[in-house]
Scaffold this active site. Structure first.
Site: not given
Ligand code: NAD
Length: 415
Positions: A255, A271
């Protein structure tokens, strides 16, 4: 001398001036930071459901982190009074010993598709079609390729459960600077019809695992015995050994690490539940254990090492909508999610080092309660300059309670 030395003694406007000069913050960004209502209700309403207001937490910085030769000022968002002071203290002593070295795996996230009602030959069918499944997955992740990421590989295993045999298809995707949950989940849902067609059965869960075993970060520091003193090193090793042998201590030990890691996750709009889940599952893989280790090298210096999965991004999720997250990332000056994870691993190690140092020697309450005194003063009703005066008197008296703060306040006001 670093522009950040003695940062804690400065006023808030002085600290912001330093950040403007040293980190290029604009007047506009400073306004966002100092306006404690800067997350507008309208923006908040687009972030989650049923919005009724905005919760505020203090944002501070821990300066003086030297990691792989680069100096970082680390933004941390947290309500617990002593966390930033401990991180800064651990970092300062680390810098005197040469700083941290850190590294991170490629940012590979893992997803699982659960396929129910499969036959004995499910695994064979998966293997026979693996190339076609991989090609489809690559196609579905093409968007990531422009950033240098994309689909990497897939595999499968069978589980015999009380609800029957199920095939678990696993997909690995390099998500670069994103946390990647949405990227992975989208792929899994879109590839499921193909899996059903090739393997048979019915897909049920299609979701990432937060246990991102291919996305770990590591940090290391050697605190020199000339700086720490041999007695302190022995005290830290004793304290560490309890965590390594006793789950009740280990829980609190980890922790303490997460105090630092979560505070950076929160400041940067990440997150933190995802971070918490992955880290504790990882710690429990072979029986719940400390995320780090401390030992003495051949010359008697204290070596600290940490390894933990870190599913964090510098783009996507709430990072794009939360203005504070963007400013925090600017202050931190990281170029990628991997670099962010290296900083977070170092912060976790520094945090735990400082806690064990205090716990193993004078105890943490002296420092902690001194910092907590201001909270007590505010709870007792102190306003403006009274807060500092009451905190000071509480520290002098060495008795920390709201009652004591109230009495001091009454005396101050001549009531
Ligand atoms: P997102 O959907 O916003 O995707 C990130 C986007 O950023 C990509 O699709 C890409 O188009 C763009 N991007 C631009 N520059 C980039 C780069 N240099 N590298 C990578 N991508 C780039 O977000 P995500 O990261 O796919 O998802 C994160 C979110 O999902 C968080 O808010 C989280 O809380 C949530 N989430 C978490 C869980 C879990 O932890 N179990 C489940 C569902 C959703």
């Amino acid at each position: 001398m670093s522009a950040f030395s003695g940062f804690y003694k400065k006023t808030i406007p002085e600290r912001l001036e330093i950040l403007k000069t040293e980190r290029g913050l604009t007047d506009e960004e400073v306004k966002v930071l100092t306006d404690s209502g800067s997350l507008s209700l309208e923006t908040a309403n687009h972030m989650i459901e049923n919005v009724i207001g905005v919760e505020h937490l203090p944002l501070g910085v821990a300066p003086g982190f030297l990691i792989n030769g680069k100096e970082y000022v680390v933004p941390m968002c947290i309500e617990e009074p002593s966390v930033i002071a401990a991180a800064a203290n651990g970092a300062k002593l680390a810098t005197k010993s040469g700083g941290f070295t850190a590294e991170a795996d490629e940012p590979i996230m893992t997803g699982q598709v659960q396929i129910l009602g499969v036959g004995e030959d499910a695994l064979e069918k998966f293997e026979a079609n693996r190339e076609e499944i991989s090609n489809a997955a690559k196609e579905l992740c093409l968007g990531m390729e422009q950033y240098g990421g994309g689909f990497r590989s897939c595999e499968a295993h069978v589980l015999d459960t009380k609800r029957g045999k199920m095939l678990i298809a696993i997909f690995y995707v390099d998500v670069r600077d994103a946390m990647g949950a949405n990227t992975i989940n989208t792929l899994l849902e879109k590839i499921s019809p193909l899996l059903e067609e090739k393997i048979g059965g019915k897909t049920r869960l299609r979701i990432l695992t937060n246990l991102a075993m291919r996305r770990k970060a590591r940090a290391k520091c050697t605190w020199k015995k000339e700086i720490l003193g041999e007695e302190t090193i022995e005290a830290i090793l004793d304290a560490y050994e309890l965590a390594a042998n006793d789950i009740y201590r280990c829980c609190t030990h980890n922790k303490g690490i997460m105090n630092g890691v979560d505070a950076v996750a929160l400041a940067t709009g990440n997150d933190w539940r995802a971070v918490e889940a992955s880290v504790h599952a990882f710690a429990a893989m072979d029986g719940y254990s400390p995320l780090n280790k401390f030992y003495k090298n051949d010359v008697g210096d204290l070596v600290g090492e940490i390894e933990l999965p870190l599913t964090v991004g510098t783009v996507g999720g709430a990072i794009n909508t939360n203005p504070i997250a963007k400013i925090s990332l600017k202050i931190l000056g990281v170029k990628s999610a991997q670099e962010l994870s290296m900083v977070m691993a170092s912060v976790g190690l520094a945090e735990n080092f400082a806690a064990l140092r205090a716990l193993g020697t004078e105890g943490i309450q002296k420092g902690h309660m001194k910092l907590h005194a201001a909270n007590l003063a505010v709870t007792a009703g102190a306003k403006g300059d009274e807060i500092e005066l009451v905190s000071k008197k509480l520290a002098e008296g060495g008795k920390y309670s709201v009652e004591a703060a109230r009495n001091i306040l009454k005396e101050l006001r001549g009531e």
